[in-house]
Design a protein around this motif. Structure first.
Motif, PDB file in Angstrom:
ATOM      1  N   GLY A 102       0.806  -1.212   0.000  1.00 26.62           N
ATOM      2  CA  GLY A 102       0.000   0.000   0.000  1.00 26.62           C
ATOM      3  C   GLY A 102       0.831   1.250   0.000  1.00 26.62           C
ATOM      4  O   GLY A 102       1.934   1.279  -0.563  1.00 26.62           O
ATOM      5  N   TYR A 103       0.343   2.297   0.684  1.00 31.39           N
ATOM      6  CA  TYR A 103       0.893   3.632   0.535  1.00 31.39           C
ATOM      7  C   TYR A 103       1.059   4.316   1.884  1.00 31.39           C
ATOM      8  O   TYR A 103       0.210   4.192   2.771  1.00 31.39           O
ATOM      9  N   ILE A 104       2.147   5.067   1.995  1.00 30.00           N
ATOM     10  CA  ILE A 104       2.367   5.919   3.148  1.00 30.00           C
ATOM     11  C   ILE A 104       2.633   7.325   2.639  1.00 30.00           C
ATOM     12  O   ILE A 104       3.471   7.532   1.752  1.00 30.00           O
ATOM     13  N   ILE A 105       1.888   8.289   3.171  1.00 30.74           N
ATOM     14  CA  ILE A 105       1.948   9.678   2.705  1.00 30.74           C
ATOM     15  C   ILE A 105       2.394  10.551   3.868  1.00 30.74           C
ATOM     16  O   ILE A 105       1.810  10.490   4.957  1.00 30.74           O
ATOM     17  N   TYR A 106       3.429  11.359   3.630  1.00 27.68           N
ATOM     18  CA  TYR A 106       3.986  12.159   4.721  1.00 27.68           C
ATOM     19  C   TYR A 106       4.784  13.325   4.166  1.00 27.68           C
ATOM     20  O   TYR A 106       5.064  13.408   2.961  1.00 27.68           O
ATOM     21  N   ASP A 107       5.155  14.228   5.069  1.00 26.05           N
ATOM     22  CA  ASP A 107       5.946  15.404   4.718  1.00 26.05           C
ATOM     23  C   ASP A 107       7.412  15.122   5.052  1.00 26.05           C
ATOM     24  O   ASP A 107       7.765  14.998   6.222  1.00 26.05           O
ATOM     25  N   PRO A 108       8.289  15.009   4.047  1.00 29.31           N
ATOM     26  CA  PRO A 108       9.689  14.670   4.318  1.00 29.31           C
ATOM     27  C   PRO A 108      10.455  15.767   5.039  1.00 29.31           C
ATOM     28  O   PRO A 108      11.561  15.528   5.527  1.00 29.31           O
ATOM     29  N   THR A 109       9.894  16.986   5.118  1.00 31.04           N
ATOM     30  CA  THR A 109      10.582  18.048   5.848  1.00 31.04           C
ATOM     31  C   THR A 109      10.338  17.949   7.349  1.00 31.04           C
ATOM     32  O   THR A 109      10.976  18.660   8.122  1.00 31.04           O
ATOM     33  N   ASN A 110       9.415  17.082   7.765  1.00 32.44           N
ATOM     34  CA  ASN A 110       9.177  16.839   9.185  1.00 32.44           C
ATOM     35  C   ASN A 110      10.066  15.664   9.600  1.00 32.44           C
ATOM     36  O   ASN A 110       9.816  14.518   9.232  1.00 32.44           O
ATOM     37  N   ARG A 111      11.119  15.942  10.376  1.00 32.57           N
ATOM     38  CA  ARG A 111      12.131  14.924  10.654  1.00 32.57           C
ATOM     39  C   ARG A 111      11.563  13.715  11.388  1.00 32.57           C
ATOM     40  O   ARG A 111      11.989  12.569  11.146  1.00 32.57           O
ATOM     41  N   ILE A 112      10.593  13.940  12.275  1.00 32.53           N
ATOM     42  CA  ILE A 112      10.036  12.819  13.029  1.00 32.53           C
ATOM     43  C   ILE A 112       9.161  11.950  12.134  1.00 32.53           C
ATOM     44  O   ILE A 112       9.259  10.715  12.144  1.00 32.53           O
ATOM     45  N   ASP A 113       8.309  12.583  11.349  1.00 36.61           N
ATOM     46  CA  ASP A 113       7.474  11.815  10.421  1.00 36.61           C
ATOM     47  C   ASP A 113       8.332  11.063   9.415  1.00 36.61           C
ATOM     48  O   ASP A 113       8.030   9.926   9.040  1.00 36.61           O
ATOM     49  N   LEU A 144       4.803   8.272  -0.704  1.00 33.11           N
ATOM     50  CA  LEU A 144       4.336   9.445  -1.430  1.00 33.11           C
ATOM     51  C   LEU A 144       4.581  10.656  -0.543  1.00 33.11           C
ATOM     52  O   LEU A 144       4.022  10.751   0.551  1.00 33.11           O
ATOM     53  N   ARG A 145       5.399  11.578  -1.013  1.00 28.43           N
ATOM     54  CA  ARG A 145       5.836  12.703  -0.186  1.00 28.43           C
ATOM     55  C   ARG A 145       5.104  13.981  -0.579  1.00 28.43           C
ATOM     56  O   ARG A 145       4.968  14.274  -1.758  1.00 28.43           O
ATOM     57  N   VAL A 146       4.690  14.735   0.422  1.00 32.05           N
ATOM     58  CA  VAL A 146       4.002  16.005   0.196  1.00 32.05           C
ATOM     59  C   VAL A 146       4.714  17.077   1.017  1.00 32.05           C
ATOM     60  O   VAL A 146       4.548  17.145   2.238  1.00 32.05           O
ATOM     61  N   PHE A 147       5.527  17.899   0.365  1.00 30.76           N
ATOM     62  CA  PHE A 147       6.246  18.954   1.059  1.00 30.76           C
ATOM     63  C   PHE A 147       5.263  19.974   1.628  1.00 30.76           C
ATOM     64  O   PHE A 147       4.376  20.457   0.939  1.00 30.76           O
ATOM     65  N   GLY A 148       5.446  20.291   2.921  1.00 34.52           N
ATOM     66  CA  GLY A 148       4.607  21.301   3.558  1.00 34.52           C
ATOM     67  C   GLY A 148       3.331  20.770   4.167  1.00 34.52           C
ATOM     68  O   GLY A 148       2.575  21.522   4.763  1.00 34.52           O
ATOM     69  N   MET A 149       3.060  19.474   4.041  1.00 36.64           N
ATOM     70  CA  MET A 149       1.819  18.924   4.575  1.00 36.64           C
ATOM     71  C   MET A 149       1.820  18.949   6.098  1.00 36.64           C
ATOM     72  O   MET A 149       0.784  19.133   6.723  1.00 36.64           O
ATOM     73  N   GLY A 150       2.994  18.787   6.718  1.00 38.20           N
ATOM     74  CA  GLY A 150       3.070  18.803   8.163  1.00 38.20           C
ATOM     75  C   GLY A 150       2.461  17.563   8.777  1.00 38.20           C
ATOM     76  O   GLY A 150       2.280  16.538   8.120  1.00 38.20           O
ATOM     77  N   HIS A 151       2.127  17.625  10.055  1.00 37.07           N
ATOM     78  CA  HIS A 151       1.597  16.474  10.773  1.00 37.07           C
ATOM     79  C   HIS A 151       0.320  16.859  11.527  1.00 37.07           C
ATOM     80  O   HIS A 151       0.358  17.665  12.456  1.00 37.07           O
ATOM     81  N   SER A 152      -0.777  16.291  11.106  1.00 34.47           N
ATOM     82  CA  SER A 152      -2.066  16.379  11.821  1.00 34.47           C
ATOM     83  C   SER A 152      -2.613  17.788  11.980  1.00 34.47           C
ATOM     84  O   SER A 152      -3.762  18.047  11.657  1.00 34.47           O
ATOM     85  N   VAL A 153      -1.783  18.727  12.463  1.00 38.63           N
ATOM     86  CA  VAL A 153      -2.284  20.076  12.721  1.00 38.63           C
ATOM     87  C   VAL A 153      -2.844  20.722  11.463  1.00 38.63           C
ATOM     88  O   VAL A 153      -3.686  21.596  11.517  1.00 38.63           O
ATOM     89  N   HIS A 154      -2.406  20.260  10.301  1.00 45.43           N
ATOM     90  CA  HIS A 154      -2.871  20.835   9.046  1.00 45.43           C
ATOM     91  C   HIS A 154      -4.088  20.108   8.481  1.00 45.43           C
ATOM     92  O   HIS A 154      -4.565  20.458   7.413  1.00 45.43           O
ATOM     93  N   ALA A 155      -4.552  19.081   9.171  1.00 44.38           N
ATOM     94  CA  ALA A 155      -5.604  18.232   8.614  1.00 44.38           C
ATOM     95  C   ALA A 155      -6.857  19.007   8.252  1.00 44.38           C
ATOM     96  O   ALA A 155      -7.449  18.802   7.196  1.00 44.38           O
ATOM     97  N   THR A 156      -7.292  19.905   9.128  1.00 44.83           N
ATOM     98  CA  THR A 156      -8.511  20.669   8.860  1.00 44.83           C
ATOM     99  C   THR A 156      -8.353  21.513   7.609  1.00 44.83           C
ATOM    100  O   THR A 156      -9.245  21.575   6.761  1.00 44.83           O
ATOM    101  N   TYR A 157      -7.198  22.155   7.482  1.00 43.09           N
ATOM    102  CA  TYR A 157      -6.963  22.999   6.307  1.00 43.09           C
ATOM    103  C   TYR A 157      -6.938  22.165   5.030  1.00 43.09           C
ATOM    104  O   TYR A 157      -7.577  22.507   4.037  1.00 43.09           O
ATOM    105  N   LEU A 158      -6.214  21.045   5.059  1.00 42.30           N
ATOM    106  CA  LEU A 158      -6.127  20.203   3.866  1.00 42.30           C
ATOM    107  C   LEU A 158      -7.476  19.590   3.528  1.00 42.30           C
ATOM    108  O   LEU A 158      -7.788  19.354   2.363  1.00 42.30           O
ATOM    109  N   ASN A 159      -8.291  19.326   4.542  1.00 41.73           N
ATOM    110  CA  ASN A 159      -9.613  18.765   4.289  1.00 41.73           C
ATOM    111  C   ASN A 159     -10.493  19.721   3.505  1.00 41.73           C
ATOM    112  O   ASN A 159     -11.402  19.299   2.787  1.00 41.73           O
ATOM    113  N   LYS A 160     -10.257  21.046   3.645  1.00 40.22           N
ATOM    114  CA  LYS A 160     -11.051  22.018   2.903  1.00 40.22           C
ATOM    115  C   LYS A 160     -10.859  21.845   1.403  1.00 40.22           C
ATOM    116  O   LYS A 160     -11.726  22.187   0.607  1.00 40.22           O
TER     117      LYS A 160
END
Length: 343
Positions: free
Chosen positions: A183-194, A207-223
């Protein structure tokens, strides 16, 4: 645990007899986790979802109409769904009642067409931890945590790690164990912990998404329907269209207010602002290259043809059309020549 008793009998029936007893819907409380299920057809995929952090549901919230995270989305895709919703804030799906339930459930689901898992962050941890036990075939994980075991992930120094130490991180199902799942794992490579957690899911497609961040951006991305679109693709087809995904993320990141809004949402965290700055700088050259490619790909000839056709009757309109064409193709000598003639 109504589902276990029902499945034990239902799975022994021929398919035609099974279909006379569905849909089967219900819910159970498993310690500090609520499970809700909707079974419709063994010939369709069975999806498991685990809720991410960010909610503080309590037992008194569990009405008949309550839906765990992603439950309604799965029902709309016409698949079987077993959705687990954690209760309380600090909950890592470690309750013994939950573990016992999943251990009893695992041998009863082999007859389903395909077994899928979907989760974000904390929910992604649970999918990864139970994947082998449930014999999941495919998973979709957004920035999952692999474990909160400090010996295995000493670099995860988030406050949530210290809070999570009240749970057992050495016993069963405490670490990623995908078994044969793909399957697939999607994350922000600029977040060292993720990024470090993602490396522990080596058998998945990254699958890498620069700037996606971790969780805190979920509401914004959901829009923008980001999570939903990818999840629907996965649930319906058991795969993600990677080319379409990359185009979607590129379009999202090129929106003018993308980083402005993310910076605003994270203004209280110097760490997250630094990550966003890194991602933004990486994107600058990519965006410039993308815009140049778009300009080169635009065919302005139809605009020129219309302008020439109507230049005598509507010279002002012709000029406006040519000016638009010049913005799209600034080095075209014909456009420059016609503008000089009309002006």
């Amino acid at each position: 645990m109504k589902l276990l008793y029902w499945l034990d009998e239902w799975t022994q029936l021929p398919h035609a007899e099974q279909q006379k007893q569905v849909p089967f819907t219900g819910g159970d409380l498993l310690g500090d986790v609520y499970v809700k299920y909707h079974i419709i057809d063994a010939s369709k995929p069975l999806l498991f979802t685990f809720s991410p952090a960010g909610t503080n549901y309590q037992e008194h919230d569990l009405t008949d109409d309550f839906s765990p995270w992603a439950y309604k989305l799965a029902k709309k895709q016409d698949v079987n769904i077993i959705a687990f919703q954690h209760l309380g804030i600090s909950n890592w799906f470690r309750h013994r009642n939950l573990l016992f339930f999943i251990e009893q459930l695992a041998p009863l689901i082999g007859g389903f067409k395909e077994r899928l898992g979907y989760g974000l962050s904390r929910g992604g941890f649970a999918v990864g931890a139970f994947a082998n036990l449930l014999k999941l075939d495919k998973v979709l994980l957004f920035h999952p945590v692999s474990t909160k075991n400090k010996e295995k992930a000493p670099w995860d120094d988030r406050s949530s790690t210290d809070i999570a130490q009240k749970f057992d991180w050495a016993g069963d199902y405490h670490d990623v164990d995908l078994g044969q799942a793909k399957g697939y794992i999607i994350y922000d490579p600029t977040n060292r912990i993720d990024r470090a957690h993602a490396k522990r899911y080596s058998q998945l497609t990254h699958l890498r998404v620069f700037g996606m961040g971790h969780s805190v951006h979920a509401t914004y991305l959901n829009k923008f329907g980001f999570y939903k679109d990818v999840a629907v693709d996965f649930i319906r087809h058991q795969q993600v269209d990677i080319a379409q995904f990359r185009q979607q993320t590129k379009t999202l990141r090129f929106k003018e207010d993308y980083y402005r809004r993310l910076n605003k949402a994270n203004k209280g965290s110097a760490h997250r602002l630094a990550l966003l700055s890194t991602a933004h700088n990486i994107l600058i050259d990519e965006k410039a290259e993308h815009l140049q490619e778009q300009k080169e790909a635009v065919d302005v000839q139809p605009l020129i043809d219309i302008a020439i056709k109507h230049q005598e009757a509507h010279p002002k309109d012709a000029i406006k059309l040519l000016e638009v064409a010049q913005q799209l193709s600034p080095d075209d000598p014909l456009i420059e020549h016609k503008l000089k003639q009309l002006k």
